[in-house]
Scaffold this motif. Structure first.
Motif, short mmCIF file in Angstrom:
data_model
loop_
_atom_site.label_atom_id
_atom_site.label_comp_id
_atom_site.label_asym_id
_atom_site.label_seq_id
_atom_site.Cartn_x
_atom_site.Cartn_y
_atom_site.Cartn_z
N UNK A 77 0.77 -0.91 -0.07
CA UNK A 77 0.52 0.11 0.26
C UNK A 77 0.60 1.37 -0.18
N UNK A 78 1.96 1.15 0.46
CA UNK A 78 2.35 2.31 1.08
C UNK A 78 3.73 2.44 -0.83
N UNK A 79 3.64 0.99 -0.97
CA UNK A 79 4.09 1.49 -2.55
C UNK A 79 3.45 2.45 -3.45
N UNK A 80 2.04 1.73 -3.23
CA UNK A 80 1.21 2.17 -4.66
C UNK A 80 0.85 3.50 -4.13
N UNK A 81 0.60 3.86 -3.00
CA UNK A 81 0.95 5.51 -2.04
C UNK A 81 2.30 6.24 -2.82
N UNK A 82 2.99 5.71 -2.76
CA UNK A 82 4.29 6.89 -3.14
C UNK A 82 4.33 7.07 -5.06
N UNK A 83 4.25 5.29 -5.13
CA UNK A 83 4.45 5.49 -7.06
C UNK A 83 2.91 6.95 -7.57
N UNK A 84 2.27 6.92 -7.14
CA UNK A 84 0.62 7.76 -7.33
C UNK A 84 1.06 9.20 -7.00
N UNK A 85 1.66 9.30 -5.89
CA UNK A 85 1.88 10.49 -5.28
C UNK A 85 3.00 10.85 -6.08
N UNK A 86 4.34 10.19 -6.56
CA UNK A 86 4.82 10.52 -7.73
C UNK A 86 4.72 10.90 -9.34
N UNK A 87 3.57 10.81 -9.21
CA UNK A 87 3.25 10.50 -10.86
C UNK A 87 3.39 9.35 -11.87
N UNK A 88 4.51 9.01 -11.32
CA UNK A 88 5.23 7.42 -12.21
C UNK A 88 3.52 6.74 -12.67
N UNK A 89 2.64 6.25 -12.11
CA UNK A 89 1.37 6.37 -13.68
C UNK A 89 1.58 7.01 -14.66
N UNK A 90 2.11 8.38 -14.48
CA UNK A 90 1.45 8.96 -16.25
C UNK A 90 2.81 8.85 -16.39
N UNK A 91 4.19 8.65 -16.21
CA UNK A 91 4.71 8.12 -16.71
C UNK A 91 5.01 6.92 -17.53
N UNK A 92 5.25 5.83 -16.53
CA UNK A 92 5.07 4.38 -16.85
C UNK A 92 3.47 4.43 -17.22
N UNK A 93 2.95 4.78 -18.39
CA UNK A 93 1.56 4.56 -18.64
C UNK A 93 0.87 3.09 -18.55
N UNK A 94 1.84 2.00 -19.21
CA UNK A 94 1.41 0.75 -19.78
C UNK A 94 2.02 0.15 -18.60
N UNK A 95 2.49 0.47 -17.71
CA UNK A 95 2.83 -0.54 -16.74
C UNK A 95 1.60 -1.09 -15.71
N UNK A 96 0.94 -2.18 -15.40
CA UNK A 96 -0.36 -2.28 -14.43
C UNK A 96 -0.21 -3.45 -13.91
N UNK A 97 -0.52 -2.94 -12.37
CA UNK A 97 -0.30 -3.99 -11.06
C UNK A 97 -1.19 -5.08 -10.74
N UNK A 98 -1.19 -6.21 -10.38
CA UNK A 98 -1.59 -7.30 -9.97
C UNK A 98 -0.91 -7.38 -8.59
N UNK A 99 -2.31 -6.80 -7.90
CA UNK A 99 -2.11 -7.09 -6.52
C UNK A 99 -2.16 -9.29 -5.96
N UNK A 100 -1.22 -9.31 -5.88
CA UNK A 100 -0.71 -10.69 -5.04
C UNK A 100 -0.56 -10.78 -4.46
N UNK A 101 -1.50 -11.45 -3.33
CA UNK A 101 -1.52 -11.06 -1.45
C UNK A 101 -2.07 -12.45 -0.90
#
Length: 134
Positions: free
Chosen positions: A73-97
């Protein structure tokens, strides 16, 4: 087949299993791993700093939630806050838990980069199903 896939999990056995299943079904040419969210975030920061092209980064990230140092969760928050979803637009996450909490599934849906929420362990059938979603 994907060029690169990124597996983030603190459990060495889970990482080994992920690699074996991915290799067995020829799902990716390269498998990159990290043992916590901090390592994963550093990986994406390096890619962003070097302004890598879409062919240089993984299009699929398998992300555990319960990890030391920086959890999923902390990773996803940091990833989103830094705008990485805009830089790495094609990257998709699968939460595997291993969690079975329905609130975690609902929470994962709030992240635009999260494609799905799957229960561990990863299986050949899961990967075959993912192929149709990518």
């Amino acid at each position: 087949m994907l060029d690169k896939i990124f597996c983030v999990d603190d459990d060495a056995i889970t990482l080994m299993l992920c690699k074996k299943v991915i290799e067995r079904v020829s799902f990716a040419n390269e498998i990159i791993t990290a043992q916590n969210g901090e390592e994963a975030f550093a990986y994406f920061k390096t890619l962003a700093d070097k302004q890598k092209t879409p062919t240089d980064y993984p299009k699929l990230i398998l992300l555990d939630l319960n990890m030391p140092i920086m959890n999923g969760w902390e990773f996803l928050d940091a990833y989103q806050e830094c705008g990485y979803q805009n830089i790495f637009k094609e990257a998709k996450f699968i939460v595997l838990s291993s969690t079975i909490d329905p609130q975690d599934v609902d929470k994962a849906k709030k992240y635009s980069a999260v494609l799905d929420f799957l229960s561990k362990p990863i299986t050949k059938e899961m990967l075959e199903d993912l192929k149709s979603k990518l």
